[in-house]
Design an enzyme around this catalytic site. Sequence first.
Site, short mmCIF file in Angstrom:
data_model
loop_
_atom_site.label_atom_id
_atom_site.label_comp_id
_atom_site.label_asym_id
_atom_site.label_seq_id
_atom_site.Cartn_x
_atom_site.Cartn_y
_atom_site.Cartn_z
N THR A 168 0.85 -1.20 0.00
CA THR A 168 0.00 0.00 0.00
C THR A 168 0.88 1.25 0.00
O THR A 168 2.00 1.21 0.51
CB THR A 168 -0.84 -0.04 1.31
OG1 THR A 168 -1.69 -1.17 1.23
CG2 THR A 168 -1.64 1.21 1.53
N ARG A 196 -14.09 -7.24 -1.22
CA ARG A 196 -13.45 -6.99 0.08
C ARG A 196 -12.95 -5.54 0.15
O ARG A 196 -12.36 -5.04 -0.79
CB ARG A 196 -12.29 -7.96 0.26
CG ARG A 196 -11.50 -7.79 1.57
CD ARG A 196 -10.25 -6.97 1.36
NE ARG A 196 -9.39 -6.97 2.53
CZ ARG A 196 -8.31 -6.18 2.66
NH1 ARG A 196 -7.98 -5.34 1.70
NH2 ARG A 196 -7.58 -6.23 3.74
N VAL A 197 -13.19 -4.88 1.26
CA VAL A 197 -12.71 -3.51 1.46
C VAL A 197 -11.77 -3.51 2.66
O VAL A 197 -12.09 -4.08 3.71
CB VAL A 197 -13.88 -2.53 1.70
CG1 VAL A 197 -13.36 -1.14 2.03
CG2 VAL A 197 -14.78 -2.48 0.47
N GLY A 198 -10.61 -2.87 2.51
CA GLY A 198 -9.63 -2.82 3.59
C GLY A 198 -9.59 -1.46 4.27
O GLY A 198 -10.43 -0.58 4.03
N ASP A 199 -8.58 -1.30 5.10
CA ASP A 199 -8.45 -0.08 5.92
C ASP A 199 -8.20 1.17 5.09
O ASP A 199 -8.53 2.28 5.53
CB ASP A 199 -7.28 -0.25 6.90
CG ASP A 199 -5.97 -0.46 6.17
OD1 ASP A 199 -5.81 -1.52 5.53
OD2 ASP A 199 -5.11 0.45 6.20
N THR A 219 -0.35 1.09 6.60
CA THR A 219 -0.13 0.02 5.62
C THR A 219 -0.04 -1.30 6.37
O THR A 219 0.41 -1.33 7.51
CB THR A 219 1.17 0.28 4.83
OG1 THR A 219 1.60 -0.96 4.22
CG2 THR A 219 2.31 0.80 5.68
N GLY A 220 -0.46 -2.37 5.72
CA GLY A 220 -0.36 -3.68 6.37
C GLY A 220 -1.66 -4.45 6.31
O GLY A 220 -2.48 -4.22 5.41
N GLY A 222 -5.06 -5.20 6.51
CA GLY A 222 -6.21 -4.30 6.62
C GLY A 222 -7.18 -4.67 7.72
O GLY A 222 -7.69 -3.81 8.43
N1 GLY Z 1 -3.69 -2.19 4.06
C1 GLY Z 1 -4.23 -2.52 2.82
C2 GLY Z 1 -5.27 -3.51 2.86
O1 GLY Z 1 -5.28 -4.40 3.70
O2 GLY Z 1 -6.15 -3.44 2.05
#
Ligand code: GLY
Length: 299
Positions: A168, A196-199, A219-220, A222
């Site tokens: 990211t 899927r939606v991440g952080d 980053t990492g 999510g």
């Molecule tokens: N940090 C990015 C994700 O997990 O989507």
Amino acid sequence: MPPQRDRVPAPRVPSIIVHGGAGADPVEGRDELRAGVRVAVLEGWRVLAGGGSALGAVERAVRALEDHPRFNAGRGSVLTSAGTVETDASIMEGDRLQCGAVAAVSRIANPVTLARRVMEASRHILLVGEGALAFARAQGLPECDPEALVTERQRVRHRELVAATKGTVGAVALDRHGTIAAATSTGGLAGKLPGRVGDSALIGCGTYAESSTGGVSCTGDGEAIIRVVLARRALDYLQQADDADYAARVAVDLLVEEGRGHGGLILLDWRGRTGWAHSTPLMPVALMSAAFTEPRVPF
Ligand code: GLY
């Protein structure tokens, strides 16, 4: 309580920090990552040095990383389990807590710009999927062939089922008026389920900015970052300790211990002091400020 803006009078010393994602150390690929974050921080810096806004600077820096095929954002994004690209991005301006985000978006080469349009040209904060794409079309943003975002590197990784790619990208900047902005953009998790939606699309989790305190881009993993609302928590630590490095380290400990995942974050405080930390072997970082003659790329 609204942010307090009167702690120190403007003008401030403009500063910017960018990251290229927490993850494995490619060892041989380090130079390419170093060059990529250096170019991105300089792109953002040019905006600040020309008297531009922190918001413009983080958008410009993140666009440079989205355009670089080596980072997991825009072109170069990891692929879903269906072999497609679905990106998430968010942006926030810390004077009035204005923010915008998009999630599960395909066909857009620079999702950070779409997130900024959501912030500035809609009454919403987060648009997803086809709705985000329809908004992009209405805004006249260019659409691209989804295949244009897929690199050979990611096609191979998809075939070989490389599951946990990170990378990211993000940026945080302070402009001379004392405004802080932050932005984050990602292709997400390799092999993720479509939808899927991440952080990175979630304000408070992957991105946060409050000009009286600071700004953060994470980053990492999510799911782990969402679990602990990492960006906002990092700013709470900064508020308590007034030490950017310490706040970044404590926030990453929280991610590992309570979030049960790995990753990292960059942080910039209201005085322009930077901090970063990661629990992974590597996190490319670059920073630039009016106090330096050259960008620093400390990894
Ligand atoms: N940090 C990015 C994700 O997990 O989507």
